[in-house]
Design an enzyme around this catalytic site. Structure first.
Site, PDB file in Angstrom:
ATOM      1  N   GLU A 113      -4.179   6.758   2.624  1.00  9.36           N
ATOM      2  CA  GLU A 113      -3.708   5.377   2.815  1.00  9.36           C
ATOM      3  C   GLU A 113      -4.320   4.791   4.077  1.00  9.36           C
ATOM      4  OE1 GLU A 113       0.294   2.642   3.450  1.00  9.36           O
ATOM      5  OE2 GLU A 113       0.543   4.769   2.962  1.00  9.36           O
ATOM      6  N   GLY A 114      -4.971   3.649   3.924  1.00 11.43           N
ATOM      7  CA  GLY A 114      -5.548   2.967   5.068  1.00 11.43           C
ATOM      8  C   GLY A 114      -4.526   2.136   5.817  1.00 11.43           C
ATOM      9  N   ALA A 115      -4.975   1.484   6.869  1.00 12.24           N
ATOM     10  CA  ALA A 115      -4.146   0.559   7.642  1.00 12.24           C
ATOM     11  C   ALA A 115      -4.728  -0.834   7.456  1.00 12.24           C
ATOM     12  CB  ALA A 115      -4.151   0.947   9.120  1.00 12.24           C
ATOM     13  N   GLY A 116      -3.911  -1.765   6.944  1.00 13.06           N
ATOM     14  CA  GLY A 116      -4.400  -3.120   6.723  1.00 13.06           C
ATOM     15  C   GLY A 116      -5.439  -3.167   5.616  1.00 13.06           C
TER      16      GLY A 116
ATOM     17  N   LYS B 200       0.816  -1.220   0.000  1.00 13.17           N
ATOM     18  CA  LYS B 200       0.000   0.000   0.000  1.00 13.17           C
ATOM     19  C   LYS B 200       0.847   1.266   0.000  1.00 13.17           C
ATOM     20  CE  LYS B 200      -2.492  -0.741   3.668  1.00 13.17           C
ATOM     21  NZ  LYS B 200      -1.881  -2.039   4.057  1.00 13.17           N
ATOM     22  N   THR B 201       1.935   1.265   0.788  1.00 19.04           N
ATOM     23  CA  THR B 201       2.717   2.496   0.924  1.00 19.04           C
ATOM     24  C   THR B 201       3.472   2.817  -0.357  1.00 19.04           C
ATOM     25  OG1 THR B 201       2.905   2.173   3.317  1.00 19.04           O
ATOM     26  CG2 THR B 201       4.488   3.666   2.293  1.00 19.04           C
TER      27      THR B 201
ATOM     28  N   LYS C 262      -2.537   9.803   5.874  1.00 18.78           N
ATOM     29  CA  LYS C 262      -2.778   8.510   6.527  1.00 18.78           C
ATOM     30  C   LYS C 262      -3.524   8.805   7.817  1.00 18.78           C
ATOM     31  CE  LYS C 262      -1.195   4.048   7.716  1.00 18.78           C
ATOM     32  NZ  LYS C 262      -0.645   2.885   7.049  1.00 18.78           N
TER      33      LYS C 262
END
Length: 203
Positions: free
Chosen positions: A101-104, A17-18, A34
């Site tokens: 950007e999400g997390a997971g 993702k990053t 984020k």
């Protein structure tokens, strides 16, 4: 007409993702945000993306939540004695395109009642779903697309990060008609490679 924000989410953790966010931010000269950073506060994803972007237009907005532990947001928040409140998370003010950007993945819990997908829906964002070719990735990708469709969330593109697998990509494209972009597996310190990759994608 103002563009919807682009939300970068993945079929799981560690799928790219990053690096995908950095390339899309550079490609669009977009702002980056984020909302929730869990762990690694001395070297955040915002720090990583900022270090990889070459253009001077992008602005990097501060996180809404900075959690000290590298776990799922709900667990990290509980350890920090915090409850994540998605109603308190507001989009940063900008006239530029915004990449979030999400997390997971989509179904990562934020608290006892909200998931990451609820945050995407709140922001009325378009999704770039980051996939990666590994055994089981077809299942994970199609399930993620199915969940997004069930919430009427638009998919702007599916990003295949890393090595290609024509067979897997054909199956995904056969079930879900969406633009595919291909993200090479790059070093998170190679600014020139990010700039070159940004020129080659069509989004």
């Amino acid at each position: 007409m103002k563009h919807k924000p682009i939300f970068i989410t993945g079929i799981g953790t560690g799928v790219g993702k990053t690096i995908t966010s950095a390339i899309i931010v550079e490609h669009l000269q977009a702002d980056y945000w984020k909302p929730i950073q869990a762990g690694d506060l001395d070297n955040t994803d915002t720090d990583s993306v900022r270090s990889l972007v070459s253009n001077e237009r992008s602005v990097f907005h501060p996180e809404a939540y900075r959690l000290t532990q590298p776990f799922s947001p709900h667990k990290s928040a509980a350890i920090d004695n915090i409850t994540i409140d998605i109603n308190a998370i507001e989009l940063p003010v900008t006239n530029n395109r915004l990449v979030i950007e999400g997390a997971g993945g989509l179904m990562v819990p934020l608290n006892d009642s909200d998931l990451m997908i609820d945050l995407i829906k709140k922001f009325d964002a378009e999704v770039v779903l980051v996939s990666q070719n590994y055994l089981g990735s077809i299942n994970h990708t199609l399930m993620s697309l199915e969940v997004l469709a069930s919430r009427n969330i638009a998919v702007k593109a599916i990003a295949i990060c890393g090595s290609n697998d024509v067979s897997s990509e054909f199956v995904i494209a056969n079930y879900y008609q969406s633009k595919m972009i291909f993200i090479p597996q790059l070093d998170l310190h190679d600014k020139e490679a990010i700039a070159n990759a940004a020129k080659s994608i069509d989004l």
